[in-house]
Design an enzyme around this catalytic site. Structure first.
Site, PDB file in Angstrom:
ATOM      1  N   ARG A 142       0.825  -1.197   0.000  1.00 59.29           N
ATOM      2  CA  ARG A 142       0.000   0.000   0.000  1.00 59.29           C
ATOM      3  C   ARG A 142       0.865   1.256   0.000  1.00 59.29           C
ATOM      4  O   ARG A 142       1.777   1.398   0.788  1.00 59.29           O
ATOM      5  CB  ARG A 142      -0.872  -0.009   1.244  1.00 59.29           C
ATOM      6  CG  ARG A 142      -1.717   1.210   1.364  1.00 59.29           C
ATOM      7  CD  ARG A 142      -2.722   0.992   2.478  1.00 59.29           C
ATOM      8  NE  ARG A 142      -3.692   2.047   2.422  1.00 59.29           N
ATOM      9  CZ  ARG A 142      -4.948   1.885   2.766  1.00 59.29           C
ATOM     10  NH1 ARG A 142      -5.381   0.725   3.156  1.00 59.29           N
ATOM     11  NH2 ARG A 142      -5.775   2.890   2.717  1.00 59.29           N
TER      12      ARG A 142
ATOM     13  N   ASP B  65      -6.820  -1.507  -1.192  1.00 60.13           N
ATOM     14  CA  ASP B  65      -7.674  -1.037  -0.115  1.00 60.13           C
ATOM     15  C   ASP B  65      -8.646  -2.166   0.224  1.00 60.13           C
ATOM     16  O   ASP B  65      -9.326  -2.681  -0.666  1.00 60.13           O
ATOM     17  CB  ASP B  65      -8.441   0.189  -0.619  1.00 60.13           C
ATOM     18  CG  ASP B  65      -9.056   0.999   0.505  1.00 60.13           C
ATOM     19  OD1 ASP B  65      -8.661   0.806   1.666  1.00 60.13           O
ATOM     20  OD2 ASP B  65      -9.938   1.826   0.207  1.00 60.13           O
TER      21      ASP B  65
ATOM     22  N   ARG C 197      -4.218   4.295  -4.284  1.00 57.31           N
ATOM     23  CA  ARG C 197      -3.587   3.294  -3.435  1.00 57.31           C
ATOM     24  C   ARG C 197      -3.476   1.967  -4.184  1.00 57.31           C
ATOM     25  O   ARG C 197      -4.242   1.688  -5.101  1.00 57.31           O
ATOM     26  CB  ARG C 197      -4.318   3.092  -2.114  1.00 57.31           C
ATOM     27  CG  ARG C 197      -5.673   2.428  -2.196  1.00 57.31           C
ATOM     28  CD  ARG C 197      -6.816   3.375  -2.471  1.00 57.31           C
ATOM     29  NE  ARG C 197      -6.802   4.581  -1.682  1.00 57.31           N
ATOM     30  CZ  ARG C 197      -7.270   4.655  -0.434  1.00 57.31           C
ATOM     31  NH1 ARG C 197      -7.766   3.579   0.145  1.00 57.31           N
ATOM     32  NH2 ARG C 197      -7.249   5.770   0.213  1.00 57.31           N
TER      33      ARG C 197
HETATM   34  N1  ROI Z   1     -13.323   5.160  -6.230  1.00 57.51           N
HETATM   35  C1  ROI Z   1     -13.582   3.975  -6.806  1.00 57.51           C
HETATM   36  N2  ROI Z   1     -14.187   3.946  -7.993  1.00 57.51           N
HETATM   37  N3  ROI Z   1     -13.239   2.798  -6.211  1.00 57.51           N
HETATM   38  C2  ROI Z   1     -12.635   2.769  -4.998  1.00 57.51           C
HETATM   39  O1  ROI Z   1     -12.344   1.671  -4.468  1.00 57.51           O
HETATM   40  C3  ROI Z   1     -12.358   3.993  -4.361  1.00 57.51           C
HETATM   41  N4  ROI Z   1     -11.760   4.040  -3.142  1.00 57.51           N
HETATM   42  C4  ROI Z   1     -11.517   5.176  -2.533  1.00 57.51           C
HETATM   43  C5  ROI Z   1     -11.941   6.504  -3.104  1.00 57.51           C
HETATM   44  C6  ROI Z   1     -10.725   7.413  -3.196  1.00 57.51           C
HETATM   45  C7  ROI Z   1     -13.014   7.083  -2.221  1.00 57.51           C
HETATM   46  N5  ROI Z   1     -12.484   6.380  -4.431  1.00 57.51           N
HETATM   47  C8  ROI Z   1     -12.732   5.188  -5.011  1.00 57.51           C
HETATM   48  O2  ROI Z   1     -10.926   5.171  -1.357  1.00 57.51           O
END
Ligand code: ROI
Length: 159
Positions: free
Chosen positions: A83, A95, A92
């Site tokens: 990460r 997540d 990242r």
């Molecule tokens: N946007 C998308 N499409 N998918 C994600 O997993 C994702 N994760 C995040 C933020 C930055 C909010 N935007 C995201 O943490």
């Protein structure tokens, strides 16, 4: 054993490969049993737009871990899969968000379950609905109804 749902997201490096390697690994860890994953989806970033598209998916598993122990385990995997966190809501490599833990509602400084953002996020609800079309939240709302309440979905199934 408790049933848990976990959201996966990645948008740096080779996100698809990262998620596939993670899924391979999770088939063999003692912390989780009966790991099943939705399709992978490509989704436009929510939040800052100057970052690559994400690959998202949701998995279901059985676990004997307590919620905070599961959180520790997930954070360890995030670290292990490299990460890189530049800023809040930034790009990242991996997540992992604990969405649902059995039918539990939990408010702890480190962990809120159900995941507070999940009801507004198509990149969570679409794969979750694929995996568990009949599922409802502890408050009784169904995933299908939450999905119908979203303005639009902007997700492309990869597999
Ligand atoms: N946007 C998308 N499409 N998918 C994600 O997993 C994702 N994760 C995040 C933020 C930055 C909010 N935007 C995201 O943490």
């Amino acid at each position: 054993m408790n049933t848990v749902y976990i959201a996966l997201g990645a948008n740096l490096g080779e996100p698809e490969r990262t998620l596939r390697e993670l899924l391979d690994r999770l088939q063999h860890v003692p912390e989780l049993a009966r790991v099943e994953c939705s399709s992978l989806y490509r989704s436009a970033p929510m939040g800052p737009q100057d970052q690559p598209d994400y690959v998202n998916a949701v998995l279901r598993a059985q676990t004997n871990l307590a919620p905070l122990a599961l959180l520790d385990f997930l954070q360890h995997l995030e670290d292990e899969f490299g990460r890189v966190r530049s800023r809040r809501w930034g790009a990242r490599t991996l997540d992992l968000d604990l969405l649902l833990f059995a039918n539990l509602e939990l408010h702890h400084p480190r962990l809120t379950v159900p995941h507070p953002g999940m009801t507004e996020r198509d990149f969570v609800l679409v794969p979750l609905h694929e995996l568990a079309p009949e599922l409802s939240l502890p408050d009784g709302r169904t995933i299908g109804a939450l999905l119908d309440g979203l303005p639009s979905h902007d997700l492309v199934k990869i597999t």
